[in-house]
Design an enzyme around this catalytic site. Structure first.
Site, PDB file in Angstrom:
ATOM      1  N   CYS A  81       0.830  -1.202  -0.010  1.00  0.00           N
ATOM      2  CA  CYS A  81       0.060  -0.230  -0.076  1.00  0.00           C
ATOM      3  C   CYS A  81       0.585   1.425   0.173  1.00  0.00           C
ATOM      4  CB  CYS A  81      -0.982  -0.001   1.067  1.00  0.00           C
ATOM      5  SG  CYS A  81      -1.890   1.403   1.187  1.00  0.00           S
ATOM      6  N   CYS A  89      -1.264   6.577   6.782  1.00  0.00           N
ATOM      7  CA  CYS A  89      -3.020   5.879   7.053  1.00  0.00           C
ATOM      8  C   CYS A  89      -2.519   5.081   8.105  1.00  0.00           C
ATOM      9  CB  CYS A  89      -3.295   5.049   5.949  1.00  0.00           C
ATOM     10  SG  CYS A  89      -4.822   4.340   6.195  1.00  0.00           S
ATOM     11  N   CYS A  92      -3.823   0.086   8.568  1.00  0.00           N
ATOM     12  CA  CYS A  92      -3.444  -1.101   8.715  1.00  0.00           C
ATOM     13  C   CYS A  92      -1.836  -0.962   9.520  1.00  0.00           C
ATOM     14  CB  CYS A  92      -2.884  -1.553   7.393  1.00  0.00           C
ATOM     15  SG  CYS A  92      -4.177  -1.967   6.355  1.00  0.00           S
ATOM     16  N   CYS A 178      -8.136   2.263  -1.344  1.00  0.00           N
ATOM     17  CA  CYS A 178      -7.681   1.361   0.111  1.00  0.00           C
ATOM     18  C   CYS A 178      -7.752  -0.223  -0.615  1.00  0.00           C
ATOM     19  CB  CYS A 178      -8.808   1.549   0.920  1.00  0.00           C
ATOM     20  SG  CYS A 178      -8.606   0.363   2.643  1.00  0.00           S
ATOM     21  N   GLN A 272     -20.157  -8.581  10.870  1.00  0.00           N
ATOM     22  CA  GLN A 272     -18.893  -9.034  10.609  1.00  0.00           C
ATOM     23  C   GLN A 272     -18.287  -8.544   9.237  1.00  0.00           C
ATOM     24  OE1 GLN A 272     -16.496 -10.360  12.681  1.00  0.00           O
ATOM     25  NE2 GLN A 272     -17.969 -10.995  14.492  1.00  0.00           N
ATOM     26  N   GLU A 325     -29.711  -7.967  23.576  1.00  0.00           N
ATOM     27  CA  GLU A 325     -29.034  -7.095  22.628  1.00  0.00           C
ATOM     28  C   GLU A 325     -29.299  -5.785  23.029  1.00  0.00           C
ATOM     29  OE1 GLU A 325     -27.001  -4.937  20.443  1.00  0.00           O
ATOM     30  OE2 GLU A 325     -26.650  -6.978  20.604  1.00  0.00           O
ATOM     31  N   ASP A 369     -20.871 -12.922  22.731  1.00  0.00           N
ATOM     32  CA  ASP A 369     -19.939 -12.171  21.528  1.00  0.00           C
ATOM     33  C   ASP A 369     -20.042 -10.671  21.876  1.00  0.00           C
ATOM     34  OD1 ASP A 369     -18.598 -11.175  19.460  1.00  0.00           O
ATOM     35  OD2 ASP A 369     -20.014 -11.717  17.885  1.00  0.00           O
ATOM     36  N   CYS A 396     -13.072 -10.340  19.893  1.00  0.00           N
ATOM     37  CA  CYS A 396     -12.042  -9.712  18.773  1.00  0.00           C
ATOM     38  C   CYS A 396     -11.018  -8.880  19.538  1.00  0.00           C
ATOM     39  CB  CYS A 396     -13.013  -8.454  18.097  1.00  0.00           C
ATOM     40  SG  CYS A 396     -13.637  -7.320  19.156  1.00  0.00           S
TER      41      CYS A 396
END
Length: 443
Positions: A81, A89, A92, A178, A272, A325, A369, A396
């Protein structure tokens, strides 16, 4: 008399040996004076010139970028990139690293967090120590999978050009393309349009349907532009005062496919971002839980009902599923998505307040989750009283996962298996699925 502030060290350069990877997309080094540096764009074992980006004299640690590589790691490549690198940026973390080495770095972070926060070795966690790539993502060095189906572009107020935020900054790095944006995002041509007056533009490309959507957040007082992109899209607007989302044009939702069903996701709601993630995680959770006909299951932080639907399919007409939720739109979507399952109920509210009010005192299976911050001590303590045969924890953030696994151990549960998936290539993020069972079982 007020003490003078410590001198800023921003811009100061140090020649350092890079130590181990740390959670957050950087590696650890120390100055000759012993001050800790968290260095981005480096790799363990390298010798680099690190330029301080945040910190002052006497601070516990400094943040820095590697601006010159004196001795390179064998795992280093030239970043594919053109927008990656020091001061560029912030999307990443590992563009400069071979794909296999990225996964090894993530595995090292998981192992370190498990040991430090849960006192677990990989063997004790039932983990083989690997981070698995998603199907189709195992590419040669220098190639980048286009995996991100939801991209939040920031808009440069001076030029109206869409881009991405620089690391830990509000400054916008304009981009022409991107590389991790999914093909369905790339083909919209967001980066080639003028977005003057907008604060951000979120682009969504659904998996399993041709639905495309943009969610615009205007600056105060600005009028919406005419959205003329290279593919048909629906358009939503975020109210700059209330944060509520309103339909401007087209459907107020996108249709996502996973586990053999279509899921409605409204108003830019959570799904996701990797196109293979939903199916990958459902498979891992169901293989770990092994649901039986007639089971009573809980799906906590259930979103639009991905795991609740998978559970309902498997526990059958004599089973039952309760989902909880906190997001109002997500609850409406979950109820719509699961309308064909009369034994599924979705409750609205925070798990730690709603679950005690349900009066449920036992469950066969539990899926949770939680958000990046994890479930927390009190919620975990409650779950350990329900006598579940197995619990699936989807995480995550490995630090929050490890902390909560320690709470589960305190409540009498042990980790049976742990699997890790690289569903965020080129970044430091990683997804884990831990399967827990009562500690006495099979011990």
């Amino acid at each position: 008399m007020q003490a003078e502030p410590n001198k800023s060290l921003v811009g100061q350069e140090y020649e350092v040996e890079i130590g181990p990877v740390a959670h957050g997309g950087h590696c650890v080094a120390r100055t000759d004076g012993g001050q800790v540096l968290f260095v981005r764009h480096a790799l363990p074992g390298e010798r680099v010139v690190a330029r301080v980006t945040e910190g002052e004299e006497g601070a516990r640690f400094l943040r820095a970028d590697a601006v010159e590589i004196l001795q390179a790691s064998k795992d280093r490549i030239e970043a594919p990139c053109p927008y990656a690198g020091a001061g560029r940026c912030g999307g990443c973390d590992w563009q400069h690293v071979k794909p296999g080495a990225q996964r090894r770095l993530k595995a090292e972070v998981i192992a370190e967090q498990l040991k430090r926060l849960a006192g677990l070795t990989p063997e004790e966690a039932g983990w083989d120590g690997t981070v698995m790539p998603a199907e189709g993502d195992k590419l040669p060095a220098g190639q980048v999978p286009r995996w991100r189906t939801r991209v939040q572009y920031a808009v440069d107020p001076a030029t109206g050009k869409a881009g991405l935020r620089r690391h830990r900054s509000h400054e916008v790095e304009p981009v022409d393309d991107c590389l991790i944006a999914a093909e369905g995002i790339h083909e919209l041509g967001i980066e080639r349009r003028d977005w003057t007056g907008m604060q951000s533009v979120e682009a969504i490309a659904a998996t399993g349907s041709q639905d495309r959507q943009v969610v615009l957040t205007p600056r105060p007082g600005a009028r919406l532009p005419l959205v003329d992109l290279d593919r048909p899209v629906s358009v939503l607007r975020v109210d700059e005062n209330t944060g509520s989302v309103h339909r401007v044009h087209g459907r107020p939702f996108v249709r996502e496919r996973a586990d053999g069903r279509t899921h409605r996701v409204s108003g830019g709601g959570f799904w996701q971002v990797h196109p293979k993630a939903a199916d990958t995680l459902v498979t891992a959770v169901m293989q770990g839980l092994l649901p039986r006909k007639g089971d009573m299951a809980l799906d906590l932080y259930c979103g639009v009902g991905l795991f609740a639907g998978a559970l309902a399919d498997r526990v059958g007409d004599k089973g039952a599923v309760l989902g909880i939720e906190s997001g109002k739109r997500a609850v409406a979507d979950a109820r719509h998505n699961l309308a064909g399952f009369p034994r599924v109920r979705i409750e609205h509210g925070k798990v730690d307040s709603v679950l005690p009010r349900t009066g449920i005192t036992e469950a066969d299976l539990i899926v949770l989750d939680p958000p990046r911050s994890g479930a927390g001590r009190s919620t975990v303590a409650h779950l350990t009283t329900l006598g579940a045969r197995r619990i699936a924890y989807v995480a995550c953030d490995p630090a929050a996962l490890a902390r909560d696994l320690a709470y589960f151990r305190d409540g009498g549960y042990r980790v049976r298996t742990l699997r890790a998936f690289d569903l965020f290539p080129m970044t430091h993020h990683v997804e884990c699925v831990a399967i827990l069972e009562p500690a006495g079982k099979g011990a």
